[in-house]
Design an enzyme around this catalytic site. Structure first.
Site, short mmCIF file in Angstrom:
data_model
loop_
_atom_site.label_atom_id
_atom_site.label_comp_id
_atom_site.label_asym_id
_atom_site.label_seq_id
_atom_site.Cartn_x
_atom_site.Cartn_y
_atom_site.Cartn_z
N THR A 72 -0.93 -29.63 39.61
CA THR A 72 -0.71 -28.23 39.21
C THR A 72 0.78 -27.88 39.31
O THR A 72 1.36 -27.30 38.39
CB THR A 72 -1.54 -27.28 40.11
OG1 THR A 72 -2.91 -27.67 39.99
CG2 THR A 72 -1.38 -25.84 39.72
N ASN A 150 -9.62 -34.58 31.59
CA ASN A 150 -10.35 -34.56 32.86
C ASN A 150 -11.84 -34.31 32.70
O ASN A 150 -12.61 -34.65 33.58
CB ASN A 150 -9.75 -33.51 33.80
CG ASN A 150 -9.50 -32.20 33.13
OD1 ASN A 150 -8.75 -32.13 32.15
ND2 ASN A 150 -10.12 -31.15 33.60
N GLN A 178 -5.22 -37.72 35.42
CA GLN A 178 -6.46 -38.50 35.39
C GLN A 178 -6.27 -39.97 35.03
O GLN A 178 -7.14 -40.79 35.30
CB GLN A 178 -7.46 -37.87 34.40
CG GLN A 178 -8.00 -36.52 34.85
CD GLN A 178 -8.92 -36.59 36.08
OE1 GLN A 178 -9.45 -37.65 36.43
NE2 GLN A 178 -9.10 -35.47 36.74
N SER A 198 -1.00 -36.94 40.48
CA SER A 198 -1.57 -36.38 41.72
C SER A 198 -2.21 -37.52 42.51
O SER A 198 -2.93 -38.33 41.95
CB SER A 198 -2.62 -35.34 41.32
OG SER A 198 -3.14 -34.73 42.46
N HIS A 200 -4.54 -37.45 44.95
CA HIS A 200 -5.95 -37.40 45.38
C HIS A 200 -6.94 -37.90 44.34
O HIS A 200 -8.13 -37.99 44.62
CB HIS A 200 -6.32 -36.00 45.91
CG HIS A 200 -6.49 -34.94 44.88
ND1 HIS A 200 -7.73 -34.56 44.42
CD2 HIS A 200 -5.60 -34.15 44.23
CE1 HIS A 200 -7.58 -33.57 43.54
NE2 HIS A 200 -6.30 -33.31 43.41
N CYS A 323 -12.29 -27.60 38.71
CA CYS A 323 -11.48 -26.40 38.85
C CYS A 323 -12.03 -25.25 38.04
O CYS A 323 -11.61 -24.12 38.20
CB CYS A 323 -10.04 -26.69 38.44
SG CYS A 323 -9.57 -28.39 38.65
C1 LIG Z 1 -5.72 -33.34 34.03
C2 LIG Z 1 -5.44 -32.61 35.30
N1 LIG Z 1 -4.26 -31.99 35.45
C3 LIG Z 1 -3.95 -31.34 36.59
C4 LIG Z 1 -4.83 -31.27 37.64
C5 LIG Z 1 -4.44 -30.55 38.90
O1 LIG Z 1 -4.06 -31.47 39.87
P1 LIG Z 1 -3.95 -31.05 41.42
O2 LIG Z 1 -5.35 -30.95 41.92
O3 LIG Z 1 -3.21 -32.19 42.06
O4 LIG Z 1 -3.20 -29.79 41.47
C6 LIG Z 1 -6.08 -31.88 37.52
C7 LIG Z 1 -7.08 -31.77 38.61
O5 LIG Z 1 -8.28 -31.88 38.41
C8 LIG Z 1 -6.39 -32.59 36.33
O6 LIG Z 1 -7.56 -33.20 36.16
#
Ligand SMILES: Cc1ncc(COP(=O)(O)O)c(C=O)c1O
Length: 382
Positions: A72, A150, A178, A198, A200, A323
Protein backbone atom coordinates in the site's frame (compact mmCIF):
# COMPACT_ATOMS: atom_id res chain seq x y z
CA UNK A 1 -10.91 -31.37 12.19
CA UNK A 2 -7.93 -30.55 9.98
CA UNK A 3 -7.56 -26.86 9.21
CA UNK A 4 -6.80 -26.11 5.57
CA UNK A 5 -5.58 -22.63 4.73
CA UNK A 6 -6.21 -21.61 1.12
CA UNK A 7 -6.06 -17.82 1.34
CA UNK A 8 -2.38 -17.26 0.59
CA UNK A 9 -3.09 -14.22 -1.62
CA UNK A 10 -4.39 -12.48 1.52
CA UNK A 11 -1.31 -13.39 3.51
CA UNK A 12 1.09 -16.27 4.16
CA UNK A 13 2.49 -17.69 7.39
CA UNK A 14 5.98 -16.51 8.30
CA UNK A 15 8.42 -19.27 7.33
CA UNK A 16 10.23 -20.75 10.34
CA UNK A 17 13.61 -19.90 8.78
CA UNK A 18 12.42 -16.30 8.30
CA UNK A 19 11.33 -16.05 11.95
CA UNK A 20 14.69 -17.48 13.03
CA UNK A 21 16.63 -14.96 10.93
CA UNK A 22 14.60 -12.09 12.42
CA UNK A 23 14.85 -13.18 16.05
CA UNK A 24 18.24 -11.58 16.98
CA UNK A 25 17.10 -8.20 15.65
CA UNK A 26 14.44 -7.66 18.32
CA UNK A 27 16.28 -7.66 21.65
CA UNK A 28 19.92 -8.42 20.90
CA UNK A 29 20.88 -6.55 17.71
CA UNK A 30 18.20 -3.90 18.27
CA UNK A 31 20.15 -0.84 17.12
CA UNK A 32 18.88 2.05 15.01
CA UNK A 33 20.57 1.80 11.61
CA UNK A 34 21.20 5.58 11.66
CA UNK A 35 23.25 5.46 14.91
CA UNK A 36 27.04 5.69 14.69
CA UNK A 37 27.88 3.25 17.52
CA UNK A 38 28.32 -0.52 17.43
CA UNK A 39 24.58 -1.26 17.77
CA UNK A 40 23.79 1.12 14.93
CA UNK A 41 26.54 -0.25 12.70
CA UNK A 42 25.28 -3.78 13.30
CA UNK A 43 21.75 -2.80 12.21
CA UNK A 44 23.10 -0.84 9.22
CA UNK A 45 25.12 -3.85 8.12
CA UNK A 46 22.02 -6.07 8.30
CA UNK A 47 20.11 -3.53 6.18
CA UNK A 48 22.93 -3.35 3.63
CA UNK A 49 23.10 -7.13 3.28
CA UNK A 50 19.30 -7.41 2.92
CA UNK A 51 19.20 -4.60 0.35
CA UNK A 52 21.97 -6.20 -1.73
CA UNK A 53 20.23 -9.61 -1.72
CA UNK A 54 16.88 -8.15 -2.73
CA UNK A 55 18.36 -5.86 -5.41
CA UNK A 56 20.22 -8.78 -7.01
CA UNK A 57 17.02 -10.86 -7.09
CA UNK A 58 15.32 -8.38 -9.46
CA UNK A 59 18.39 -7.22 -11.38
CA UNK A 60 18.51 -3.82 -9.67
CA UNK A 61 21.21 -1.76 -7.97
CA UNK A 62 21.24 -1.54 -4.16
CA UNK A 63 20.53 2.19 -4.14
CA UNK A 64 17.39 1.57 -6.20
CA UNK A 65 15.66 -0.30 -3.33
CA UNK A 66 13.65 1.87 -0.89
CA UNK A 67 12.25 -0.06 2.07
CA UNK A 68 8.63 0.75 2.99
CA UNK A 69 5.85 -0.73 5.12
CA UNK A 70 4.51 -2.80 2.22
CA UNK A 71 2.46 -2.73 -0.96
CA UNK A 72 0.00 0.00 0.00
CA UNK A 73 2.73 2.45 0.94
CA UNK A 74 4.88 1.62 -2.10
CA UNK A 75 1.92 2.20 -4.42
CA UNK A 76 0.93 5.46 -2.73
CA UNK A 77 4.51 6.69 -2.80
CA UNK A 78 4.69 6.00 -6.53
CA UNK A 79 1.38 7.53 -7.56
CA UNK A 80 1.45 10.58 -5.28
CA UNK A 81 5.23 11.04 -5.33
CA UNK A 82 5.36 11.24 -9.12
CA UNK A 83 2.22 13.36 -9.37
CA UNK A 84 3.58 15.85 -6.81
CA UNK A 85 6.74 16.13 -8.91
CA UNK A 86 4.63 17.14 -11.95
CA UNK A 87 2.16 19.99 -12.57
CA UNK A 88 -1.57 19.55 -11.90
CA UNK A 89 -3.27 18.41 -15.08
CA UNK A 90 -0.63 15.72 -15.61
CA UNK A 91 -1.98 12.39 -16.77
CA UNK A 92 -1.69 8.86 -15.35
CA UNK A 93 -2.73 5.64 -17.11
CA UNK A 94 -3.80 2.64 -15.07
CA UNK A 95 -6.34 -0.19 -15.39
CA UNK A 96 -9.80 -0.94 -14.04
CA UNK A 97 -8.58 -4.01 -12.15
CA UNK A 98 -5.81 -2.54 -10.00
CA UNK A 99 -5.70 -3.03 -6.24
CA UNK A 100 -7.39 -0.27 -4.22
CA UNK A 101 -3.91 0.88 -3.16
CA UNK A 102 -3.57 2.16 -6.76
CA UNK A 103 -7.13 3.14 -7.67
CA UNK A 104 -7.80 5.10 -4.46
CA UNK A 105 -4.72 7.37 -4.71
CA UNK A 106 -5.54 7.87 -8.41
CA UNK A 107 -9.12 8.87 -7.60
CA UNK A 108 -7.86 11.19 -4.87
CA UNK A 109 -5.44 12.81 -7.34
CA UNK A 110 -8.29 13.40 -9.79
CA UNK A 111 -9.89 15.58 -7.11
CA UNK A 112 -6.61 17.55 -6.93
CA UNK A 113 -6.75 18.30 -10.66
CA UNK A 114 -4.79 15.40 -12.16
CA UNK A 115 -6.15 13.30 -15.03
CA UNK A 116 -6.39 9.51 -14.89
CA UNK A 117 -7.34 6.96 -17.56
CA UNK A 118 -8.59 3.59 -16.27
CA UNK A 119 -8.11 1.07 -19.07
CA UNK A 120 -10.63 -1.68 -19.78
CA UNK A 121 -9.60 -5.32 -19.62
CA UNK A 122 -10.85 -8.34 -21.57
CA UNK A 123 -13.00 -11.14 -20.11
CA UNK A 124 -9.89 -12.72 -18.56
CA UNK A 125 -8.77 -9.50 -16.91
CA UNK A 126 -6.00 -8.90 -19.44
CA UNK A 127 -4.86 -5.37 -20.34
CA UNK A 128 -4.14 -4.89 -24.04
CA UNK A 129 -0.73 -3.17 -24.50
CA UNK A 130 -2.12 -1.45 -27.62
CA UNK A 131 -4.72 0.27 -25.40
CA UNK A 132 -1.88 1.57 -23.23
CA UNK A 133 -0.19 3.09 -26.28
CA UNK A 134 -3.43 4.62 -27.55
CA UNK A 135 -4.14 6.26 -24.17
CA UNK A 136 -0.77 8.09 -24.03
CA UNK A 137 -1.01 11.88 -24.37
CA UNK A 138 1.66 14.57 -24.15
CA UNK A 139 0.62 15.09 -20.52
CA UNK A 140 1.13 11.42 -19.52
CA UNK A 141 3.71 11.07 -16.74
CA UNK A 142 3.11 7.49 -15.61
CA UNK A 143 1.65 4.13 -16.61
CA UNK A 144 0.84 1.82 -13.68
CA UNK A 145 -0.33 -1.71 -14.52
CA UNK A 146 -0.17 -4.51 -11.99
CA UNK A 147 1.92 -7.61 -12.69
CA UNK A 148 -0.56 -10.19 -11.40
CA UNK A 149 -4.10 -9.58 -10.22
CA UNK A 150 -4.83 -10.34 -6.58
CA UNK A 151 -8.35 -11.67 -7.17
CA UNK A 152 -8.23 -13.69 -10.38
CA UNK A 153 -4.47 -14.24 -10.70
CA UNK A 154 -4.20 -13.04 -14.31
CA UNK A 155 -0.60 -12.18 -15.25
CA UNK A 156 -0.42 -8.98 -17.31
CA UNK A 157 1.92 -8.50 -20.31
CA UNK A 158 4.09 -6.05 -18.39
CA UNK A 159 7.30 -6.53 -20.39
CA UNK A 160 5.42 -5.47 -23.52
CA UNK A 161 3.85 -2.51 -21.71
CA UNK A 162 7.28 -1.56 -20.35
CA UNK A 163 8.67 -1.51 -23.88
CA UNK A 164 5.90 0.81 -25.07
CA UNK A 165 6.47 3.17 -22.13
CA UNK A 166 10.20 3.25 -22.83
CA UNK A 167 9.54 4.08 -26.51
CA UNK A 168 7.38 7.04 -25.45
CA UNK A 169 9.71 8.06 -22.62
CA UNK A 170 7.02 7.58 -19.97
CA UNK A 171 7.63 6.02 -16.55
CA UNK A 172 6.27 2.53 -16.00
CA UNK A 173 5.27 1.24 -12.55
CA UNK A 174 4.02 -2.22 -11.73
CA UNK A 175 2.35 -3.43 -8.54
CA UNK A 176 4.12 -6.78 -8.17
CA UNK A 177 2.77 -7.57 -4.69
CA UNK A 178 1.19 -10.84 -5.85
CA UNK A 179 3.85 -11.93 -8.35
CA UNK A 180 7.10 -11.03 -6.58
CA UNK A 181 8.89 -14.20 -5.49
CA UNK A 182 6.54 -16.38 -7.55
CA UNK A 183 7.33 -15.31 -11.11
CA UNK A 184 10.84 -14.29 -12.32
CA UNK A 185 11.26 -10.51 -12.50
CA UNK A 186 14.14 -8.55 -13.99
CA UNK A 187 13.43 -4.84 -13.86
CA UNK A 188 15.97 -3.95 -16.54
CA UNK A 189 14.95 -6.62 -19.05
CA UNK A 190 11.25 -5.86 -18.48
CA UNK A 191 11.72 -2.06 -18.69
CA UNK A 192 10.19 -1.51 -15.26
CA UNK A 193 10.95 1.91 -13.73
CA UNK A 194 9.18 1.42 -10.41
CA UNK A 195 7.97 -1.78 -8.72
CA UNK A 196 6.00 -2.37 -5.50
CA UNK A 197 6.31 -5.47 -3.30
CA UNK A 198 5.25 -6.77 0.10
CA UNK A 199 6.95 -9.37 2.32
CA UNK A 200 3.84 -10.96 3.86
CA UNK A 201 2.73 -12.49 0.56
CA UNK A 202 5.90 -14.58 0.34
CA UNK A 203 6.24 -16.07 3.84
CA UNK A 204 7.85 -12.92 5.23
CA UNK A 205 6.56 -10.63 8.01
CA UNK A 206 3.70 -8.15 7.69
CA UNK A 207 4.41 -4.42 7.56
CA UNK A 208 7.46 -4.46 5.31
CA UNK A 209 8.03 -4.14 1.59
CA UNK A 210 10.05 -2.13 -0.86
CA UNK A 211 9.66 0.18 -3.80
CA UNK A 212 12.20 -0.23 -6.58
CA UNK A 213 12.91 3.16 -8.13
CA UNK A 214 15.18 3.22 -11.18
CA UNK A 215 18.21 5.43 -10.61
CA UNK A 216 17.64 9.00 -11.77
CA UNK A 217 13.88 9.10 -11.18
CA UNK A 218 12.85 12.07 -9.04
CA UNK A 219 9.93 11.48 -6.72
CA UNK A 220 8.51 13.79 -4.03
CA UNK A 221 8.41 12.04 -0.63
CA UNK A 222 5.04 11.46 0.99
CA UNK A 223 6.44 11.15 4.55
CA UNK A 224 8.98 13.85 5.46
CA UNK A 225 11.23 13.42 8.49
CA UNK A 226 14.69 12.12 9.32
CA UNK A 227 15.73 11.56 5.72
CA UNK A 228 15.97 7.77 5.87
CA UNK A 229 16.06 5.72 2.66
CA UNK A 230 17.79 8.52 0.71
CA UNK A 231 15.19 11.01 1.96
CA UNK A 232 12.49 9.28 -0.09
CA UNK A 233 10.90 7.45 2.86
CA UNK A 234 11.62 8.87 6.27
CA UNK A 235 11.10 6.70 9.35
CA UNK A 236 13.41 4.41 11.30
CA UNK A 237 13.87 1.25 9.26
CA UNK A 238 12.14 -1.95 10.42
CA UNK A 239 15.42 -3.86 10.64
CA UNK A 240 13.98 -7.19 11.87
CA UNK A 241 11.25 -7.02 9.21
CA UNK A 242 13.72 -6.20 6.45
CA UNK A 243 16.06 -9.04 7.51
CA UNK A 244 13.02 -11.35 7.44
CA UNK A 245 12.02 -10.08 4.01
CA UNK A 246 15.51 -10.78 2.64
CA UNK A 247 15.37 -14.31 4.07
CA UNK A 248 11.93 -14.83 2.49
CA UNK A 249 13.38 -13.67 -0.84
CA UNK A 250 16.31 -16.07 -0.48
CA UNK A 251 13.88 -18.96 0.12
CA UNK A 252 11.60 -17.87 -2.74
CA UNK A 253 14.58 -17.79 -5.11
CA UNK A 254 15.69 -21.26 -4.04
CA UNK A 255 12.19 -22.75 -4.17
CA UNK A 256 10.55 -20.92 -7.08
CA UNK A 257 10.78 -23.76 -9.60
CA UNK A 258 9.77 -26.45 -7.12
CA UNK A 259 6.96 -24.36 -5.62
CA UNK A 260 5.50 -23.56 -9.02
CA UNK A 261 5.55 -27.22 -10.10
CA UNK A 262 3.87 -28.24 -6.85
CA UNK A 263 1.27 -25.46 -7.03
CA UNK A 264 0.49 -26.05 -10.71
CA UNK A 265 -0.31 -29.71 -10.00
CA UNK A 266 -2.64 -28.77 -7.14
CA UNK A 267 -4.17 -25.93 -9.15
CA UNK A 268 -4.93 -28.25 -12.11
CA UNK A 269 -6.59 -30.80 -9.85
CA UNK A 270 -8.65 -28.15 -8.11
CA UNK A 271 -9.76 -26.44 -11.34
CA UNK A 272 -10.69 -29.75 -12.98
CA UNK A 273 -12.63 -30.85 -9.92
CA UNK A 274 -14.54 -27.62 -9.38
CA UNK A 275 -15.32 -27.31 -13.12
CA UNK A 276 -17.46 -30.45 -12.77
CA UNK A 277 -19.97 -28.55 -10.61
CA UNK A 278 -22.95 -27.39 -12.62
CA UNK A 279 -22.73 -23.72 -13.66
CA UNK A 280 -19.31 -23.21 -12.14
CA UNK A 281 -17.35 -20.61 -14.08
CA UNK A 282 -13.59 -20.22 -13.88
CA UNK A 283 -12.56 -16.56 -13.68
CA UNK A 284 -9.21 -15.17 -14.80
CA UNK A 285 -7.00 -16.31 -17.65
CA UNK A 286 -6.93 -20.05 -18.42
CA UNK A 287 -3.14 -20.15 -18.82
CA UNK A 288 -1.63 -16.72 -18.04
CA UNK A 289 -2.34 -16.93 -14.33
CA UNK A 290 -0.46 -17.35 -11.07
CA UNK A 291 0.11 -21.01 -10.18
CA UNK A 292 -1.54 -20.54 -6.78
CA UNK A 293 -4.81 -18.93 -7.90
CA UNK A 294 -8.17 -20.67 -8.40
CA UNK A 295 -11.21 -18.39 -8.79
CA UNK A 296 -14.75 -19.53 -9.57
CA UNK A 297 -18.29 -18.13 -9.67
CA UNK A 298 -21.26 -20.34 -8.83
CA UNK A 299 -24.53 -18.87 -10.09
CA UNK A 300 -27.38 -18.74 -7.61
CA UNK A 301 -25.38 -18.48 -4.41
CA UNK A 302 -23.68 -15.85 -2.26
CA UNK A 303 -19.89 -16.05 -2.12
CA UNK A 304 -19.95 -14.90 1.50
CA UNK A 305 -22.20 -17.81 2.59
CA UNK A 306 -19.90 -20.17 0.74
CA UNK A 307 -16.87 -18.83 2.61
CA UNK A 308 -18.66 -19.11 5.97
CA UNK A 309 -19.73 -22.72 5.36
CA UNK A 310 -16.26 -23.68 4.11
CA UNK A 311 -14.82 -22.08 7.24
CA UNK A 312 -17.10 -24.32 9.31
CA UNK A 313 -15.64 -27.27 7.39
CA UNK A 314 -12.12 -26.12 8.31
CA UNK A 315 -11.26 -24.50 4.96
CA UNK A 316 -9.94 -20.92 4.84
CA UNK A 317 -11.02 -19.30 1.54
CA UNK A 318 -12.07 -15.87 0.35
CA UNK A 319 -14.69 -14.21 -1.81
CA UNK A 320 -12.17 -11.97 -3.48
CA UNK A 321 -9.51 -9.65 -2.21
CA UNK A 322 -9.19 -9.75 1.59
CA UNK A 323 -8.99 -5.99 1.65
CA UNK A 324 -12.44 -5.54 0.05
CA UNK A 325 -14.47 -8.28 1.67
CA UNK A 326 -16.01 -5.77 4.08
CA UNK A 327 -17.59 -3.96 1.15
CA UNK A 328 -21.03 -4.83 -0.21
CA UNK A 329 -20.10 -3.57 -3.66
CA UNK A 330 -19.36 -6.29 -6.23
CA UNK A 331 -15.69 -6.71 -7.00
CA UNK A 332 -14.49 -4.00 -9.41
CA UNK A 333 -12.16 -6.61 -10.92
CA UNK A 334 -14.94 -9.04 -11.78
CA UNK A 335 -17.30 -6.38 -13.10
CA UNK A 336 -14.44 -5.03 -15.27
CA UNK A 337 -14.15 -8.58 -16.71
CA UNK A 338 -17.82 -8.32 -17.71
CA UNK A 339 -19.43 -10.31 -14.89
CA UNK A 340 -22.84 -9.14 -13.65
CA UNK A 341 -23.05 -7.91 -10.05
CA UNK A 342 -24.96 -11.09 -9.15
CA UNK A 343 -22.35 -13.46 -10.60
CA UNK A 344 -19.53 -11.37 -9.11
CA UNK A 345 -21.17 -11.82 -5.68
CA UNK A 346 -21.18 -15.60 -6.16
CA UNK A 347 -17.41 -15.93 -6.30
CA UNK A 348 -14.87 -17.96 -4.40
CA UNK A 349 -11.09 -17.47 -4.38
CA UNK A 350 -8.79 -20.27 -3.27
CA UNK A 351 -5.13 -19.33 -3.19
CA UNK A 352 -2.73 -22.17 -2.58
CA UNK A 353 0.52 -22.20 -0.69
CA UNK A 354 3.62 -24.30 -0.10
CA UNK A 355 1.96 -26.22 2.71
CA UNK A 356 -1.09 -27.46 0.79
CA UNK A 357 -1.16 -31.15 -0.17
CA UNK A 358 -3.01 -33.31 -2.73
CA UNK A 359 -4.95 -34.90 0.19
CA UNK A 360 -6.19 -31.46 1.20
CA UNK A 361 -7.33 -30.82 -2.38
CA UNK A 362 -9.32 -34.10 -2.24
CA UNK A 363 -11.05 -32.91 0.93
CA UNK A 364 -11.80 -29.47 -0.55
CA UNK A 365 -13.15 -31.10 -3.71
CA UNK A 366 -15.49 -33.19 -1.58
CA UNK A 367 -16.71 -30.21 0.47
CA UNK A 368 -17.23 -27.53 -2.19
CA UNK A 369 -19.83 -29.46 -4.27
CA UNK A 370 -21.72 -30.32 -1.04
CA UNK A 371 -21.74 -26.73 0.17
CA UNK A 372 -22.66 -25.31 -3.26
CA UNK A 373 -25.52 -27.81 -3.62
CA UNK A 374 -26.84 -27.02 -0.11
CA UNK A 375 -26.70 -23.28 -0.71
CA UNK A 376 -28.40 -23.59 -4.09
CA UNK A 377 -31.23 -25.56 -2.48
CA UNK A 378 -32.06 -22.67 -0.15
CA UNK A 379 -31.12 -19.83 -2.51
CA UNK A 380 -33.68 -17.13 -3.30
CA UNK A 381 -31.44 -16.20 -6.27
CA UNK A 382 -32.04 -19.54 -7.97
C1 LIG B 1 -1.93 -6.44 -5.72
C2 LIG B 1 -1.81 -5.88 -4.35
N1 LIG B 1 -1.30 -4.66 -4.18
C3 LIG B 1 -1.15 -4.12 -2.96
C4 LIG B 1 -1.51 -4.80 -1.82
C5 LIG B 1 -1.31 -4.18 -0.48
O1 LIG B 1 -0.17 -4.70 0.12
P1 LIG B 1 0.10 -4.52 1.70
O2 LIG B 1 -0.82 -5.47 2.39
O3 LIG B 1 1.54 -4.91 1.87
O4 LIG B 1 -0.14 -3.11 2.02
C6 LIG B 1 -2.07 -6.08 -1.95
C7 LIG B 1 -2.53 -6.83 -0.75
O5 LIG B 1 -3.38 -7.70 -0.81
C8 LIG B 1 -2.20 -6.66 -3.24
O6 LIG B 1 -2.71 -7.87 -3.42
Amino acid sequence: MEKIYMDNAATTPVDKEVAKAMQPYFSEKFGNASSLHLWGREAKMALDIARAKIAKFIGAKEEEIIFTSGGTESNNLTIKGLAFSSPRGSHIITSKIEHHAITEPCEWLEKQGYKVTYLDVDQYGMVNPKDVEKAITEKTILVSIMHANNEIGTIEPIAEIGKICKKHNILFHTDAVQSFGKVPINVKKMNIDLLSTSAHKIYGPKGVGFLYIRKGIKLTPVAHGGGHEQGIRSGTENVAGIVGFAKAVELAKKRMLFDNLHLKKLQKKLIEGISKIENAKLNGHPTQRLANNVHFSFSGIEGESLVVLLDMAGIGASTGSACTTKSLKPSHVLTACGLSAEIAHSSLRLTLGRENTPEQINYVLKKIPEVVANLRKISPLK
